[in-house]
Design an enzyme around this catalytic site. Sequence first.
Site, mmCIF file in Angstrom:
data_model
loop_
_atom_site.group_PDB
_atom_site.id
_atom_site.type_symbol
_atom_site.label_atom_id
_atom_site.label_comp_id
_atom_site.label_asym_id
_atom_site.label_seq_id
_atom_site.Cartn_x
_atom_site.Cartn_y
_atom_site.Cartn_z
ATOM 1 N N ASP A 13 0.840 -1.203 0.000
ATOM 2 C CA ASP A 13 0.000 0.000 0.000
ATOM 3 C C ASP A 13 0.876 1.254 0.000
ATOM 4 O O ASP A 13 0.372 2.380 -0.086
ATOM 5 C CB ASP A 13 -1.016 -0.011 1.150
ATOM 6 C CG ASP A 13 -0.365 0.011 2.518
ATOM 7 O OD1 ASP A 13 0.883 -0.057 2.612
ATOM 8 O OD2 ASP A 13 -1.116 0.088 3.520
ATOM 9 N N SER A 14 2.211 1.078 0.037
ATOM 10 C CA SER A 14 3.139 2.191 -0.215
ATOM 11 C C SER A 14 2.894 2.765 -1.608
ATOM 12 O O SER A 14 3.344 3.874 -1.914
ATOM 13 C CB SER A 14 4.592 1.720 -0.075
ATOM 14 O OG SER A 14 4.804 0.516 -0.774
ATOM 15 N N ASP A 63 -1.250 -6.201 -0.618
ATOM 16 C CA ASP A 63 -1.354 -5.581 0.711
ATOM 17 C C ASP A 63 -2.799 -5.142 0.968
ATOM 18 O O ASP A 63 -3.369 -4.388 0.169
ATOM 19 C CB ASP A 63 -0.435 -4.345 0.703
ATOM 20 C CG ASP A 63 0.124 -4.019 2.065
ATOM 21 O OD1 ASP A 63 -0.230 -4.696 3.037
ATOM 22 O OD2 ASP A 63 0.932 -3.068 2.133
ATOM 23 N N LYS A 118 -1.149 -9.501 2.485
ATOM 24 C CA LYS A 118 -0.455 -9.033 3.697
ATOM 25 C C LYS A 118 -1.410 -8.198 4.517
ATOM 26 O O LYS A 118 -2.204 -7.430 3.965
ATOM 27 C CB LYS A 118 0.785 -8.211 3.352
ATOM 28 C CG LYS A 118 1.497 -7.698 4.608
ATOM 29 C CD LYS A 118 2.843 -7.071 4.317
ATOM 30 C CE LYS A 118 2.779 -5.660 3.842
ATOM 31 N NZ LYS A 118 2.110 -4.713 4.776
ATOM 32 N N GLU A 132 -1.656 -5.788 8.104
ATOM 33 C CA GLU A 132 -0.951 -5.108 9.202
ATOM 34 C C GLU A 132 -1.633 -5.392 10.531
ATOM 35 O O GLU A 132 -2.866 -5.385 10.625
ATOM 36 C CB GLU A 132 -0.938 -3.592 8.965
ATOM 37 C CG GLU A 132 -0.018 -3.178 7.831
ATOM 38 C CD GLU A 132 0.139 -1.663 7.727
ATOM 39 O OE1 GLU A 132 -0.274 -0.933 8.652
ATOM 40 O OE2 GLU A 132 0.696 -1.223 6.704
ATOM 41 N N GLU A 142 8.849 -4.282 10.871
ATOM 42 C CA GLU A 142 9.254 -2.980 10.315
ATOM 43 C C GLU A 142 9.734 -2.027 11.403
ATOM 44 O O GLU A 142 9.046 -1.819 12.428
ATOM 45 C CB GLU A 142 8.075 -2.351 9.542
ATOM 46 C CG GLU A 142 8.454 -0.983 8.966
ATOM 47 C CD GLU A 142 7.549 -0.472 7.859
ATOM 48 O OE1 GLU A 142 6.660 -1.216 7.404
ATOM 49 O OE2 GLU A 142 7.748 0.690 7.454
HETATM 50 O O1 KIV Z 1 3.435 -1.150 1.683
HETATM 51 C C1 KIV Z 1 4.608 -1.557 1.735
HETATM 52 O O2 KIV Z 1 5.429 -1.268 0.854
HETATM 53 C C2 KIV Z 1 4.989 -2.398 2.859
HETATM 54 C C3 KIV Z 1 6.401 -2.877 2.935
HETATM 55 C C4 KIV Z 1 7.283 -1.756 3.223
HETATM 56 C C5 KIV Z 1 6.568 -3.994 3.880
HETATM 57 O O3 KIV Z 1 4.185 -2.672 3.682
#
Ligand code: KIV
Length: 296
Positions: free
Chosen positions: A56-57, A95, A124, A126, A193
């Site tokens: 989600d970055s 994510d 993924k 969180e 992280e």
């Molecule tokens: O969203 C992302 O890029 C991440 C990674 C940095 C683990 O969660």
Amino acid sequence: MSTNKKNPTTDKAVVMTAPSIQAAKNTHKICCMTAYDYSSGMIADESGMDLILVGDSLAMVVLGHENTLSVTMDEMVHHTRATSRGVKRALLVADMPFMSACTVNRALKNAGRFISEGHAKAVKLEGGIPVVPQIKALTDAGIPVMAHIGLTPQHVAKFGGFKAQGKSAEATKALIDDALAVEEAGAFCVVLEAIPVEASELITNAVSIPTIGIGAGNVTDGQILVYHDVLGLFDRFTPKFVRKYAELGKASLAALESYCDDVRRERFPGNKNTLYMPEDQIAQVKKIKIKNRNKK
Ligand code: KIV
């Protein structure tokens, strides 16, 4: 960590799965990277990554938002599907964006979209103990889950900024409890992280699933970084834990400035970039009469 066992990353024919990532603990370091579209997915895959995360970055490095909270499920699915077209070997993980897994039902519905529409092979999520019911439900439904603890960017408001976590013995104990809980719930690996290396080592030794570090020292079972950080494509801020392997942002700027200059000075397109008509048509073309509408 022993390094003398066969490293499947050198064998490009081995397609990575959640079980093969899980089995890699104590055999070889797991290489992970984010990617967001067909070309970044293809480059990351061809480089030999074991796992590629459509993080989600995306919100920050591709869409230009301040933090990761604004990216939507629809945007994440769109980018996951594009990335999947470039990824042949690595395990493709999507994510779960902010609030997309805040209940078990929402987690199931949205993770299902990532698998069926986005062609991801895992998701993924969180959070630690609070998201155990979601991890369990997804795993039971056949969707592998990569957990993520420590600095979880979706909790940036609660943390008061992108701040390192686990800096005290008490906070480290809470992280160990989170890691054990996500493992027990069925996660196949866990991202750590922005935590001190001492906390990272304790967690890595406590769990039997691989730990994937980002700002967690060199003691984790694998590493992950953001594609744009590694390649020097995102300069708004660079966390201390990033190592830049290229300056593609600067190289791209220089290339585009050269292009502008060539266009303005009529050096582009050159002969090699120009299409020419067959000889026999040139005489015919010259006979074409054009009615000029601007002439009175
Ligand atoms: O969203 C992302 O890029 C991440 C990674 C940095 C683990 O969660």
